[in-house]
Design a protein around this motif. Structure first.
Motif, PDB file in Angstrom:
ATOM      1  N   LEU A   1     -21.266  10.023   9.903  1.00 55.78           N
ATOM      2  CA  LEU A   1     -21.759  11.002  10.397  1.00 55.78           C
ATOM      3  C   LEU A   1     -21.047  11.715  11.531  1.00 55.78           C
ATOM      4  CD1 LEU A   1     -25.549   9.564  10.793  1.00 55.78           C
ATOM      5  CD2 LEU A   1     -24.675  11.461   9.306  1.00 55.78           C
ATOM      6  N   GLY A   2     -20.034  10.836  12.012  1.00 60.17           N
ATOM      7  CA  GLY A   2     -18.882  11.163  13.074  1.00 60.17           C
ATOM      8  C   GLY A   2     -19.667  10.935  14.445  1.00 60.17           C
ATOM      9  N   THR A   3     -20.541  10.092  14.574  1.00 56.88           N
ATOM     10  CA  THR A   3     -21.213   9.880  15.835  1.00 56.88           C
ATOM     11  C   THR A   3     -20.453   8.350  16.462  1.00 56.88           C
ATOM     12  OG1 THR A   3     -22.678   8.475  14.856  1.00 56.88           O
ATOM     13  CG2 THR A   3     -23.353  10.802  15.408  1.00 56.88           C
ATOM     14  N   ARG A   4     -19.593   7.801  15.634  1.00 56.30           N
ATOM     15  CA  ARG A   4     -18.887   6.545  16.233  1.00 56.30           C
ATOM     16  C   ARG A   4     -17.381   6.584  16.056  1.00 56.30           C
ATOM     17  NH1 ARG A   4     -21.702   0.794  16.047  1.00 56.30           N
ATOM     18  NH2 ARG A   4     -23.810   1.574  16.126  1.00 56.30           N
ATOM     19  N   ASN A   5     -16.777   6.223  17.079  1.00 54.14           N
ATOM     20  CA  ASN A   5     -15.214   6.339  17.068  1.00 54.14           C
ATOM     21  C   ASN A   5     -14.688   5.020  16.169  1.00 54.14           C
ATOM     22  OD1 ASN A   5     -15.103   8.558  18.424  1.00 54.14           O
ATOM     23  ND2 ASN A   5     -14.928   7.434  20.305  1.00 54.14           N
ATOM     24  N   PRO A   6     -13.873   5.301  15.151  1.00 52.84           N
ATOM     25  CA  PRO A   6     -13.528   4.218  14.311  1.00 52.84           C
ATOM     26  C   PRO A   6     -12.252   3.435  14.817  1.00 52.84           C
ATOM     27  CG  PRO A   6     -12.668   5.989  13.549  1.00 52.84           C
ATOM     28  CD  PRO A   6     -13.572   6.502  14.435  1.00 52.84           C
ATOM     29  N   THR A   7     -12.480   2.206  14.731  1.00 53.66           N
ATOM     30  CA  THR A   7     -11.292   1.437  15.399  1.00 53.66           C
ATOM     31  C   THR A   7     -10.285   0.972  14.323  1.00 53.66           C
ATOM     32  OG1 THR A   7     -12.331  -0.744  14.964  1.00 53.66           O
ATOM     33  CG2 THR A   7     -12.792   0.073  16.898  1.00 53.66           C
ATOM     34  N   LEU A   8      -9.129   0.752  14.614  1.00 51.81           N
ATOM     35  CA  LEU A   8      -8.097   0.361  13.375  1.00 51.81           C
ATOM     36  C   LEU A   8      -8.777  -0.689  12.485  1.00 51.81           C
ATOM     37  CD1 LEU A   8      -5.560   0.951  12.471  1.00 51.81           C
ATOM     38  CD2 LEU A   8      -4.299  -0.542  14.253  1.00 51.81           C
ATOM     39  N   GLU A   9      -9.256  -1.830  13.055  1.00 49.06           N
ATOM     40  CA  GLU A   9      -9.875  -3.014  12.354  1.00 49.06           C
ATOM     41  C   GLU A   9     -10.807  -2.316  11.360  1.00 49.06           C
ATOM     42  OE1 GLU A   9      -8.817  -4.840  16.593  1.00 49.06           O
ATOM     43  OE2 GLU A   9      -9.369  -2.808  15.721  1.00 49.06           O
ATOM     44  N   THR A  10     -11.816  -1.507  11.950  1.00 49.10           N
ATOM     45  CA  THR A  10     -12.794  -1.004  11.081  1.00 49.10           C
ATOM     46  C   THR A  10     -12.474  -0.210   9.874  1.00 49.10           C
ATOM     47  OG1 THR A  10     -14.413  -1.105  12.994  1.00 49.10           O
ATOM     48  CG2 THR A  10     -14.803   0.188  10.964  1.00 49.10           C
ATOM     49  N   LEU A  11     -11.462   0.729  10.236  1.00 48.06           N
ATOM     50  CA  LEU A  11     -10.837   1.746   9.284  1.00 48.06           C
ATOM     51  C   LEU A  11      -9.936   0.829   8.170  1.00 48.06           C
ATOM     52  CD1 LEU A  11      -9.213   4.531  11.392  1.00 48.06           C
ATOM     53  CD2 LEU A  11     -11.126   4.727   9.865  1.00 48.06           C
ATOM     54  N   TYR A  12      -9.466  -0.218   8.544  1.00 45.66           N
ATOM     55  CA  TYR A  12      -8.777  -1.140   7.490  1.00 45.66           C
ATOM     56  C   TYR A  12      -9.910  -1.960   6.828  1.00 45.66           C
ATOM     57  CZ  TYR A  12      -3.922  -0.390   8.630  1.00 45.66           C
ATOM     58  OH  TYR A  12      -2.736   0.198   8.846  1.00 45.66           O
ATOM     59  N   ALA A  13     -10.727  -2.303   7.291  1.00 42.65           N
ATOM     60  CA  ALA A  13     -11.701  -3.003   6.553  1.00 42.65           C
ATOM     61  C   ALA A  13     -12.491  -2.313   5.593  1.00 42.65           C
ATOM     62  CB  ALA A  13     -12.884  -3.707   7.647  1.00 42.65           C
ATOM     63  N   VAL A  14     -12.740  -0.850   5.634  1.00 43.33           N
ATOM     64  CA  VAL A  14     -13.428  -0.129   4.774  1.00 43.33           C
ATOM     65  C   VAL A  14     -12.349   0.438   3.776  1.00 43.33           C
ATOM     66  CG1 VAL A  14     -14.397   2.203   4.837  1.00 43.33           C
ATOM     67  CG2 VAL A  14     -15.039   0.854   6.501  1.00 43.33           C
ATOM     68  N   ALA A  15     -11.121   0.692   4.264  1.00 45.64           N
ATOM     69  CA  ALA A  15     -10.110   1.024   3.142  1.00 45.64           C
ATOM     70  C   ALA A  15      -9.978   0.002   2.245  1.00 45.64           C
ATOM     71  CB  ALA A  15      -8.773   1.310   3.988  1.00 45.64           C
ATOM     72  N   GLY A  16     -10.017  -1.299   2.697  1.00 46.05           N
ATOM     73  CA  GLY A  16      -9.720  -2.474   1.841  1.00 46.05           C
ATOM     74  C   GLY A  16     -10.995  -2.626   0.838  1.00 46.05           C
ATOM     75  N   ALA A  17     -11.872  -2.411   1.438  1.00 46.24           N
ATOM     76  CA  ALA A  17     -13.178  -2.587   0.681  1.00 46.24           C
ATOM     77  C   ALA A  17     -13.204  -1.427  -0.664  1.00 46.24           C
ATOM     78  CB  ALA A  17     -14.340  -2.589   1.559  1.00 46.24           C
TER      79      ALA A  17
ATOM     80  N   ALA B   1      -6.113   7.648   3.054  1.00 40.08           N
ATOM     81  CA  ALA B   1      -7.241   8.231   2.164  1.00 40.08           C
ATOM     82  C   ALA B   1      -8.610   8.511   3.146  1.00 40.08           C
ATOM     83  CB  ALA B   1      -7.680   7.256   1.053  1.00 40.08           C
ATOM     84  N   LEU B   2      -8.436   7.816   4.226  1.00 36.47           N
ATOM     85  CA  LEU B   2      -9.685   7.867   5.256  1.00 36.47           C
ATOM     86  C   LEU B   2      -9.220   8.821   6.213  1.00 36.47           C
ATOM     87  CD1 LEU B   2     -10.893   4.452   5.544  1.00 36.47           C
ATOM     88  CD2 LEU B   2     -11.877   6.346   4.372  1.00 36.47           C
ATOM     89  N   VAL B   3      -7.810   8.737   6.729  1.00 37.53           N
ATOM     90  CA  VAL B   3      -7.456   9.399   8.108  1.00 37.53           C
ATOM     91  C   VAL B   3      -6.757  10.763   7.832  1.00 37.53           C
ATOM     92  CG1 VAL B   3      -7.342   7.444   9.489  1.00 37.53           C
ATOM     93  CG2 VAL B   3      -5.320   8.204   8.427  1.00 37.53           C
ATOM     94  N   LEU B   4      -6.508  10.962   7.004  1.00 36.04           N
ATOM     95  CA  LEU B   4      -5.832  12.396   6.369  1.00 36.04           C
ATOM     96  C   LEU B   4      -6.259  13.238   5.297  1.00 36.04           C
ATOM     97  CD1 LEU B   4      -1.670  11.622   6.579  1.00 36.04           C
ATOM     98  CD2 LEU B   4      -3.561  12.964   8.493  1.00 36.04           C
ATOM     99  N   GLU B   5      -6.443  14.440   5.306  1.00 34.67           N
ATOM    100  CA  GLU B   5      -6.828  15.374   4.201  1.00 34.67           C
ATOM    101  C   GLU B   5      -5.838  15.161   3.280  1.00 34.67           C
ATOM    102  OE1 GLU B   5      -9.513  16.731   3.138  1.00 34.67           O
ATOM    103  OE2 GLU B   5     -10.895  16.443   4.863  1.00 34.67           O
ATOM    104  N   PRO B   6      -6.184  15.089   1.976  1.00 33.72           N
ATOM    105  CA  PRO B   6      -5.049  15.325   0.839  1.00 33.72           C
ATOM    106  C   PRO B   6      -4.054  16.429   1.147  1.00 33.72           C
ATOM    107  CG  PRO B   6      -7.363  14.979   0.041  1.00 33.72           C
ATOM    108  CD  PRO B   6      -7.538  15.172   1.412  1.00 33.72           C
ATOM    109  N   GLY B   7      -2.871  16.208   1.217  1.00 38.73           N
ATOM    110  CA  GLY B   7      -1.993  17.272   1.486  1.00 38.73           C
ATOM    111  C   GLY B   7      -1.574  17.271   2.945  1.00 38.73           C
ATOM    112  N   ALA B   8      -2.137  16.830   3.675  1.00 37.64           N
ATOM    113  CA  ALA B   8      -1.959  17.004   5.136  1.00 37.64           C
ATOM    114  C   ALA B   8      -0.762  16.367   5.731  1.00 37.64           C
ATOM    115  CB  ALA B   8      -3.221  16.633   5.965  1.00 37.64           C
ATOM    116  N   GLU B   9       0.065  16.885   6.723  1.00 36.71           N
ATOM    117  CA  GLU B   9       1.152  16.168   7.169  1.00 36.71           C
ATOM    118  C   GLU B   9       0.670  15.236   8.089  1.00 36.71           C
ATOM    119  OE1 GLU B   9       4.518  16.717   6.370  1.00 36.71           O
ATOM    120  OE2 GLU B   9       3.635  18.021   4.930  1.00 36.71           O
TER     121      GLU B   9
END
Length: 181
Positions: free
Chosen positions: A42-58, A65-73
């Motif tokens: 929902l965009g109401t929580r700031n993701p930490t690096l640990e949380t982003l890696y846990a979700v990406a791994g799962a 894939a989580l932090v950049l739009e496809p094709g973004a620099e």
């Protein structure tokens, strides 16, 4: 890393739904609370690096894939902070069999960051420029000083910390094999 939690949230929701995974199932698989995951989407929580890696791994996807739009620099990415590590995405390299993410990282002294396992086959490669890094598998971390390189299979719990009073400055290259299917 894109400075927009809602951007991360919408990409996260798209990836989760495209795989037919419920919010509860992904939260369980990533080892995070369902409320935390919902807040990220929902965009109401700031993701930490640990949380982003846990979700990406799962989800079996690279961090980008989580932090950049496809094709973004990668320059569009903002720093992401964890318990000990602040990471800045420098570049993403795509090859037929893998994605490579190159990050600059700073590791603050006095704190150890626990990193959850990444997807099977993911490897991490660190080159240290300043300070002494203690990183790698949680049960057998490695040491590296200025000019040294360490690498490990990152599909196990791993840690990042310093082995002294100085901040560590390093580059991190994450190699994520492409999923088939």
């Amino acid at each position: 890393m894109d400075g927009s939690e809602t951007g991360v949230g919408s990409r996260l929701r798209r990836l989760r739904e495209s795989r037919g995974i419920s919010l509860s199932a992904l939260a369980r698989s990533a080892g995070i609370g369902k409320a935390t995951l919902s807040g990220l989407e929902l965009g109401t929580r700031n993701p930490t690096l640990e949380t982003l890696y846990a979700v990406a791994g799962a989800l079996g996807v690279p961090l980008t894939a989580l932090v950049l739009e496809p094709g973004a620099e990668p320059a569009a990415a903002a720093d992401v902070r964890g318990a000990a590590v602040t990471a800045t995405l420098l570049e993403v390299f795509e090859e037929p069999g893998a994605t490579f993410e190159l990050l600059r990282m700073r590791v603050r002294p006095g704190v150890v960051q626990q990193s959850p396992p990444h997807a099977p086959g993911v490897t991490e490669h660190v080159t240290v420029y300043q300070g002494v890094l203690r990183a790698g598998p949680a049960d057998a971390p490695l040491l590296a000083g200025p000019g040294e390189h360490i690498a490990w299979q990152a599909d196990v719990p791993h840690v990042y910390g310093t082995a002294g009073p100085d901040e560590v400055v390093a580059t991190l290259l994450i190699r994520s094999p492409r999923q088939i299917g």
